[in-house]
Scaffold this active site. Structure first.
Site, PDB file in Angstrom:
ATOM      1  N   CYS A  70      -6.630   6.509   2.100  1.00 32.83           N
ATOM      2  CA  CYS A  70      -5.859   5.779   1.099  1.00 32.83           C
ATOM      3  C   CYS A  70      -6.825   4.808   0.414  1.00 32.83           C
ATOM      4  O   CYS A  70      -7.357   3.898   1.068  1.00 32.83           O
ATOM      5  CB  CYS A  70      -4.734   5.020   1.807  1.00 32.83           C
ATOM      6  N   CYS A 182      -6.781   7.820  -6.142  1.00 33.35           N
ATOM      7  CA  CYS A 182      -5.625   7.615  -5.257  1.00 33.35           C
ATOM      8  C   CYS A 182      -5.297   8.981  -4.691  1.00 33.35           C
ATOM      9  O   CYS A 182      -5.182   9.955  -5.459  1.00 33.35           O
ATOM     10  CB  CYS A 182      -4.434   7.074  -6.047  1.00 33.35           C
ATOM     11  N   THR A 183      -5.173   9.071  -3.379  1.00 38.33           N
ATOM     12  CA  THR A 183      -5.012  10.403  -2.779  1.00 38.33           C
ATOM     13  C   THR A 183      -3.697  11.076  -3.194  1.00 38.33           C
ATOM     14  O   THR A 183      -3.615  12.301  -3.226  1.00 38.33           O
ATOM     15  CB  THR A 183      -5.138  10.339  -1.239  1.00 38.33           C
TER      16      THR A 183
HETATM   17  N1  DGL Z   1      -2.590   7.295  -1.366  1.00 41.57           N
HETATM   18  C1  DGL Z   1      -2.735   5.888  -1.682  1.00 41.57           C
HETATM   19  C2  DGL Z   1      -4.111   5.687  -2.344  1.00 41.57           C
HETATM   20  O1  DGL Z   1      -4.976   6.516  -2.169  1.00 41.57           O
HETATM   21  C3  DGL Z   1      -1.521   5.438  -2.428  1.00 41.57           C
HETATM   22  C4  DGL Z   1      -1.275   4.003  -2.388  1.00 41.57           C
HETATM   23  C5  DGL Z   1       0.148   3.539  -2.550  1.00 41.57           C
HETATM   24  O2  DGL Z   1       0.908   3.647  -1.585  1.00 41.57           O
HETATM   25  O3  DGL Z   1       0.439   2.978  -3.606  1.00 41.57           O
HETATM   26  O4  DGL Z   1      -4.354   4.715  -3.022  1.00 41.57           O
END
Ligand code: DGL
Length: 264
Positions: A70, A182-183
């Site tokens: 993340c 962002c993943t």
């Molecule tokens: N997958 C998270 C990232 O890589 C998402 C973050 C979120 O929950 O906003 O930033």
């Protein structure tokens, strides 16, 4: 012993799947903090608290290495986590600015998109300062895609108009490469390809999985064939401290992993 992979929600599944490909002997614990997603709109202090308790859970479960899959949690909390849990490797994920600038920009600009926390964070600022010698990198915060992904909304008829609006200040023709910072964004590559058809799209999942492997080799943590038992689950899924056993939820996760494989 398992490898822990953490995300605020479903985005980290993209890193998990890369890791499953390159570390076939390993078993994993995937932790999604579904009670608190989206992180991108929380304070840094809240995020550090959430991710600390998730990593504490994974350590108690005996994880031998942890991937913070993340960008937002890495931006807010990886330094804290590495100090507190200094007895095991903690691998973070950051937007792939370096390869974008050095290999993919094709004489054009680079656009980094991520959550507001990542875009405003010191880590991204420093990363860009290090590699962006010619001032070709722009960054934009997209706050809605995480919510779309968590709700299972991937339809290009909905996502493409959203992206056109959210990215209206950026002319696609100016950009040689789009960095998905962002993943969760990795699940929308089909829509990005429509909005920016001539732009290369890169994400950090391959790099993070490769770095996990390197760190585990260095620390002598890699599992061998002899370690793996056919009776053990390959991946245990945990949602904010609760092991997922619900068939429907497991099917949803499986469907998402398939979607990601089709997009790559
Ligand atoms: N997958 C998270 C990232 O890589 C998402 C973050 C979120 O929950 O906003 O930033």
């Amino acid at each position: 012993m398992r490898v822990g992979v953490f995300d605020s929600g479903l985005g980290g599944l993209t890193v998990l799947n890369r890791a499953l490909d390159i570390l076939p002997e390993e078993n994993f614990l995937y932790y999604a903090d579904v009670d608190h997603v989206p992180y991108g709109e929380k304070t840094r202090e809240q995020i550090v608290d959430y991710v600390d308790s998730a990593v504490g859970y994974m350590v108690d479960e005996g994880c031998k290495a942890i991937v913070i899959a993340c960008n937002t949690a890495t931006s807010a909390g990886v330094d804290f986590l590495r100090k507190k849990y200094d007895f095991l490797p903690i691998i973070g994920i950051e937007p792939a600015v370096k390869p974008a600038v050095l290999h993919f920009s094709k004489g054009k600009r680079v656009l980094v998109i991520a959550t507001p926390i990542t875009v405003q964070g010191e880590k991204l600022k420093k990363l860009i300062e290090t590699y962006d010698k010619d001032n070709i990198v722009d960054k934009a915060a997209l706050s809605e895609l995480v919510n779309f992904a968590e709700k299972g909304i991937f339809d290009t008829d909905i996502i493409v108009p959203y992206l056109h609006d959210a990215l209206k200040d950026y002319n696609p023709e100016d950009y040689g490469v789009l960095v998905l910072g962002c993943t969760h964004f990795n699940f929308f590559k089909d829509s990005f390809r429509i909005v920016m058809p001539d732009t290369e799209i890169i994400d950090g999942s391959t790099g993070s999985a490769a770095y996990l492997k390197t760190r585990m080799e260095e620390e002598g943590l890699l599992a061998t064939k002899a370690d793996s038992s056919p009776h053990e689950e390959k991946v245990i899924y945990v949602e904010s401290g609760r092991v997922v056993t619900d068939k429907k939820e497991l099917e949803k996760i499986d469907k998402l992993c398939k979607r990601w494989r089709e997009l790559n």
